[in-house]
Design a protein around this motif. Structure first.
Motif, PDB file in Angstrom:
ATOM      1  N   ILE A   7     -46.005  12.525  26.378  1.00  0.00           N
ATOM      2  CA  ILE A   7     -45.894  11.753  25.181  1.00  0.00           C
ATOM      3  C   ILE A   7     -47.574  11.447  25.048  1.00  0.00           C
ATOM      4  O   ILE A   7     -48.033  10.646  25.675  1.00  0.00           O
ATOM      5  CB  ILE A   7     -45.195  10.450  25.083  1.00  0.00           C
ATOM      6  N   ALA A   8     -48.246  11.616  24.217  1.00  0.00           N
ATOM      7  CA  ALA A   8     -49.750  11.602  23.861  1.00  0.00           C
ATOM      8  C   ALA A   8     -49.774  10.300  23.014  1.00  0.00           C
ATOM      9  O   ALA A   8     -50.404  10.420  21.903  1.00  0.00           O
ATOM     10  CB  ALA A   8     -50.459  12.707  23.469  1.00  0.00           C
ATOM     11  N   ASN A   9     -49.174   9.144  23.543  1.00  0.00           N
ATOM     12  CA  ASN A   9     -49.274   8.188  22.725  1.00  0.00           C
ATOM     13  C   ASN A   9     -49.024   6.815  23.747  1.00  0.00           C
ATOM     14  O   ASN A   9     -48.955   7.079  24.788  1.00  0.00           O
ATOM     15  CB  ASN A   9     -48.428   8.157  21.529  1.00  0.00           C
ATOM     16  N   ARG A  10     -48.993   5.732  22.982  1.00  0.00           N
ATOM     17  CA  ARG A  10     -48.637   4.408  23.541  1.00  0.00           C
ATOM     18  C   ARG A  10     -47.731   3.559  22.567  1.00  0.00           C
ATOM     19  O   ARG A  10     -47.164   4.007  21.666  1.00  0.00           O
ATOM     20  CB  ARG A  10     -50.130   3.655  23.797  1.00  0.00           C
ATOM     21  N   SER A  33     -54.367   3.908  29.159  1.00  0.00           N
ATOM     22  CA  SER A  33     -55.689   3.408  29.350  1.00  0.00           C
ATOM     23  C   SER A  33     -55.829   2.225  30.138  1.00  0.00           C
ATOM     24  O   SER A  33     -54.757   2.003  30.780  1.00  0.00           O
ATOM     25  CB  SER A  33     -56.523   3.098  27.969  1.00  0.00           C
ATOM     26  N   ASP A  34     -57.169   1.735  30.526  1.00  0.00           N
ATOM     27  CA  ASP A  34     -57.124   0.767  31.305  1.00  0.00           C
ATOM     28  C   ASP A  34     -56.370  -0.701  30.953  1.00  0.00           C
ATOM     29  O   ASP A  34     -55.835  -1.216  31.541  1.00  0.00           O
ATOM     30  CB  ASP A  34     -58.681   0.354  31.525  1.00  0.00           C
ATOM     31  N   ALA A  35     -56.391  -0.704  29.631  1.00  0.00           N
ATOM     32  CA  ALA A  35     -55.790  -1.993  28.943  1.00  0.00           C
ATOM     33  C   ALA A  35     -54.309  -1.716  29.014  1.00  0.00           C
ATOM     34  O   ALA A  35     -53.545  -2.857  29.095  1.00  0.00           O
ATOM     35  CB  ALA A  35     -55.996  -2.130  27.508  1.00  0.00           C
ATOM     36  N   ASP A  36     -53.609  -0.528  29.295  1.00  0.00           N
ATOM     37  CA  ASP A  36     -52.422  -0.330  29.142  1.00  0.00           C
ATOM     38  C   ASP A  36     -51.590   0.084  30.644  1.00  0.00           C
ATOM     39  O   ASP A  36     -50.542   0.420  30.867  1.00  0.00           O
ATOM     40  CB  ASP A  36     -51.905   1.001  28.286  1.00  0.00           C
ATOM     41  N   ALA A  39     -48.222  -1.363  30.768  1.00  0.00           N
ATOM     42  CA  ALA A  39     -47.378  -1.276  29.396  1.00  0.00           C
ATOM     43  C   ALA A  39     -46.003  -0.907  29.696  1.00  0.00           C
ATOM     44  O   ALA A  39     -45.914  -0.027  30.426  1.00  0.00           O
ATOM     45  CB  ALA A  39     -48.276  -0.494  28.588  1.00  0.00           C
ATOM     46  N   LEU A  40     -45.277  -1.132  28.851  1.00  0.00           N
ATOM     47  CA  LEU A  40     -43.886  -0.853  28.915  1.00  0.00           C
ATOM     48  C   LEU A  40     -43.724   0.676  28.929  1.00  0.00           C
ATOM     49  O   LEU A  40     -42.730   1.323  29.538  1.00  0.00           O
ATOM     50  CB  LEU A  40     -42.998  -1.422  27.482  1.00  0.00           C
ATOM     51  N   GLY A 382     -46.328  -9.669  28.743  1.00  0.00           N
ATOM     52  CA  GLY A 382     -47.312  -8.720  28.210  1.00  0.00           C
ATOM     53  C   GLY A 382     -48.306  -9.126  27.639  1.00  0.00           C
ATOM     54  O   GLY A 382     -48.310 -10.426  26.716  1.00  0.00           O
ATOM     55  N   GLU A 383     -49.496  -8.440  27.240  1.00  0.00           N
ATOM     56  CA  GLU A 383     -50.658  -8.986  26.468  1.00  0.00           C
ATOM     57  C   GLU A 383     -50.770  -7.896  25.262  1.00  0.00           C
ATOM     58  O   GLU A 383     -50.548  -6.706  25.247  1.00  0.00           O
ATOM     59  CB  GLU A 383     -51.821  -8.752  27.584  1.00  0.00           C
ATOM     60  N   ILE A 384     -51.110  -8.802  24.217  1.00  0.00           N
ATOM     61  CA  ILE A 384     -51.345  -7.925  23.191  1.00  0.00           C
ATOM     62  C   ILE A 384     -52.925  -7.873  22.910  1.00  0.00           C
ATOM     63  O   ILE A 384     -53.585  -8.574  23.245  1.00  0.00           O
ATOM     64  CB  ILE A 384     -51.151  -8.787  21.836  1.00  0.00           C
ATOM     65  N   SER A 385     -53.470  -6.426  23.271  1.00  0.00           N
ATOM     66  CA  SER A 385     -54.819  -6.071  23.231  1.00  0.00           C
ATOM     67  C   SER A 385     -55.269  -6.080  21.812  1.00  0.00           C
ATOM     68  O   SER A 385     -55.163  -5.573  20.768  1.00  0.00           O
ATOM     69  CB  SER A 385     -55.055  -4.892  23.788  1.00  0.00           C
ATOM     70  N   MET A 386     -56.895  -6.318  22.019  1.00  0.00           N
ATOM     71  CA  MET A 386     -57.830  -6.244  20.741  1.00  0.00           C
ATOM     72  C   MET A 386     -58.052  -4.581  20.386  1.00  0.00           C
ATOM     73  O   MET A 386     -58.632  -4.328  19.516  1.00  0.00           O
ATOM     74  CB  MET A 386     -59.125  -7.020  20.892  1.00  0.00           C
TER      75      MET A 386
END
Length: 667
Positions: A7-10, A33-36, A39-40, A382-386
């Motif tokens: 899955i090429a997404n997030r 990515s680093d931020a994810d 992630a779930l 979890g965190e909501i990223s900018m």
């Protein structure tokens, strides 16, 4: 069938694809990515591969990094979700060259339909009704003004490679055309790496209605009816439903047949969406074709029973569609509310941070015979990223009728607990309560027309207020009994919880008397009305589920001095429950006023200062652009609210600011 797909997404769409793949017995590979990293979608997948730094331009939209992940994982096919590389012809072509199946349309169809200018020309050639506009690219701001004058204001300035409301502006005059052209160009470059702009007529009183199509590789093309997507803010869809409350069967059939004709004309396979603008006389015009799965696809799934992701996978594998057009019926009604990390009390500006509480409603069948579904990609803690789109979840409900689906959505929204960030849940709740929305008399201008000064919270009607007051009185009695037990005074009967109370909320006082029994409480109002309240709520619970006069009432509950903070139906209420004497004394208290910040331009969201447009000593006029702040891939222009002189500039281009940090000060 495929054994492993990547899955090429997030986020929520990656999680959504993983759920269907798991149901089909297919292993999944996530990229992150680093931020994810935590992630779930990373936790849900069978495998996960790191692809780079947090910005999407350094990870999710870098074709070489995705291709390397595919090679490392041995995935046979790739589902692109939506956004990122989902409509990138070069990505689809790279997969084809590598012998990897793209779970989507062939690259020539993406190329033909992915460009709004080309797709409009092809639609016209295929006999599809189109909106008047300029088919060529726009060179600069003055060229934009010239074209807009020829077409006639208002016009829509759009990114050719755009989507999701990014790179889109409505201009009503020359000044807005110049400003809109530049902002659209900047956003298009940042979001899609393609800053080409075109202009078309903006249809007044429009409804945004789209047709879901599905085509296999054996010549079969069907439409799965329509979705109404008219509730939009800044051209970004907020609430969608299926079917549309506006279309008649004849128009639905005509739109569906045109959508299928366009798909066949470009050799389209897989799931796709043909978007139309529809005026008040049921005239419809082609806007664009999205060669991917749409964000709002769940409402189509709920009324048809078709798993679109499953069909995309099966079509990509070479299977035939298992149904014909005649088999696709409309069953009931479905609603979708997009929950965004956007603060409605700050003009919907992005909000980032940690989800200190995230408790969505229980999915599945409800006690009223409806259905709740929540597509999400986040979790509590979890965190909501900018760095990415601010979507938190897509809350969907189904009911036998539109009124049933709305009622299910009301209760589901009131049940949904989100804390730690600003979010638009109160706003979508308020829309569900709005008489115009309930009537189905909506256009894409609904939000602008009904909330011209922005959203400052909802006010409850008299009947609902009375029900809330009765519920609060009953809850207060439970809390008072608990307090007496904790203090140890219940045993010797030295303190008795009173029956008479004054409930204050939304500027109204209700004098009530409570008569309690083992099954609940009867709350009698001074005017003679009585309401029966039953609930198993206990003090400390953040969600109260009550039955008030045989109707469900759900409220988010917080403790404040002398009462509760209650949130429901878009309203955020301070509710005080006092004894008659306390209520009398409360009227003598002085109200504390908020500080005056009128002499400051404050940063309305966490973001990066892109430009400062004035200097110390400049005289500015009302509406003049002062600074631009970028956040979550969107460019926000901050304007002067009144005339003034710039006294000091506290920020510079490149500054990373928090909410309410001072950008400049005025004399």
């Amino acid at each position: 069938m495929f054994k492993k797909i990547l899955i090429a997404n997030r986020g929520e769409i990656a999680c959504r694809v993983i759920k269907t793949a798991r149901k089909m017995g297919i292993k999944t590979v996530a990229v992150y990515s680093d931020a994810d990293r935590g992630a779930l979608h990373v936790k849900m997948a069978d495998e996960a591969i790191h692809i780079g730094a947090s910005p999407a331009a350094q990870s999710y939209i870098v074709i070489d990094k995705i291709m390397a992940a595919i090679k490392a994982s041995g995935a046979e096919a790739v589902h692109p979700g939506y956004g990122f590389l989902s409509e990138n012809m070069n990505f689809a072509a790279a997969l084809e060259a590598a012998g990897v199946v793209f779970i989507g349309p062939p690259s020539p169809a993406i190329e033909a339909m992915g460009d709004k200018i080309t797709s409009k020309k092809l639609a016209m050639a295929a006999g599809v009704s189109t909106v008047p506009g300029h088919m060529g690219l726009i060179d600069d701001a003055e060229h934009a003004v010239k074209i807009a004058r020829v077409i006639g204001y208002p016009v829509m300035i759009k990114a050719s490679a755009g989507g999701g409301g990014k790179g889109m502006r409505i201009a009503w005059d020359d000044a807005e055309a110049r400003e809109g052209f530049q902002s659209s160009k900047n956003e298009a470059a940042a979001s899609f790496g393609d800053d080409r702009i075109f202009i078309e007529k903006f249809v007044t009183q429009p409804r945004h209605i789209e047709i879901q199509v599905l085509a296999d590789k054996h010549g079969n093309t069907v439409y799965l009816h329509e979705r109404e997507c008219s509730i939009q803010r800044r051209n970004q869809k907020v609430i969608e439903e299926a079917p549309s409350p506006f279309l008649d069967p004849e128009t639905r059939k005509a739109m569906g047949e045109q959508a299928c004709a366009l798909a066949r004309a470009v050799g389209y396979t897989s799931a796709g969406t043909v978007e139309f603008i529809v005026d008040g006389s049921l005239n419809f015009y082609f806007l664009e074709m999205n060669t991917r799965l749409q964000v709002e696809h769940p409402v189509t799934e709920l009324i048809t029973g078709v798993d679109l992701v499953e069909q995309m996978i099966r079509v990509a594998y070479g299977e035939k569609l298992p149904f014909a057009q005649a088999d696709l019926k409309i069953n009931g009604w479905a609603m979708e509310s997009r929950l965004y990390a956007e603060d409605p009390y700050r003009n919907f500006l992005p909000s980032i941070g940690r989800l200190t509480r995230y408790r969505p409603p229980v999915e599945g069948e409800t006690p009223r015979g409806g259905v709740v579904r929540n597509d999400t990609g986040v979790f509590e803690g979890g965190e909501i990223s900018m760095f990415y789109d601010p979507m938190i979840a897509k809350l969907c409900t189904w009911g036998p009728t539109r009124a049933d689906a709305i009622e299910e959505m009301r209760l589901a929204l009131d049940t949904f607990e989100v804390e730690g960030i600003g979010h638009n849940l109160p706003f979508v709740s308020a829309v569900m309560e709005h008489p115009r929305f309930q009537s189905g008399n909506i256009t894409t201008a609904f939000i602008a027309e009904e909330y011209p000064e922005g959203f400052q919270g909802a006010s409850l009607d008299a009947d609902t207020l009375a029900r809330v007051a009765a519920a609060a009185a009953a809850m207060n009695r439970v809390a008072e009994i608990r307090r007496t037990r904790i203090s140890g005074t219940m045993d010797n009967h030295s303190r008795r919880v009173g029956d008479d109370w004054v409930v204050s909320l939304q500027g109204i006082e209700y004098a009530v008397t409570i008569a309690a029994d083992p099954a609940g409480s009867t709350v009698s109002f001074a005017g003679g009305q009585s309401l029966r309240v039953t609930s198993d709520w206990t003090p400390g619970q953040t969600l109260a589920r009550l039955i008030v006069d045989d109707a469900a009432l759900v409220m988010k509950v917080g403790k404040i001095s002398g009462g509760f903070r209650l949130r429901l139906r878009g309203a955020d209420l301070k509710c005080f429950v006092r004894s008659p004497r306390q209520a009398e004394l409360a009227k003598l208290m002085i109200e504390k006023l908020p500080p005056d910040t009128s002499k400051f331009l404050l940063c309305p969201m966490p973001g990066l200062v892109a430009r400062i447009m004035v200097a110390v000593g400049d005289e500015v006029q009302e509406g003049q652009a002062l600074a631009t702040v970028e956040a979550m891939k969107m460019e926000n222009i901050l304007k002067a609210e009144r005339r003034g002189v710039v006294k000091a500039v506290k920020a510079v281009a490149g500054s990373s600011l928090k909410v309410d940090e001072v950008i400049m000060e005025f004399e």
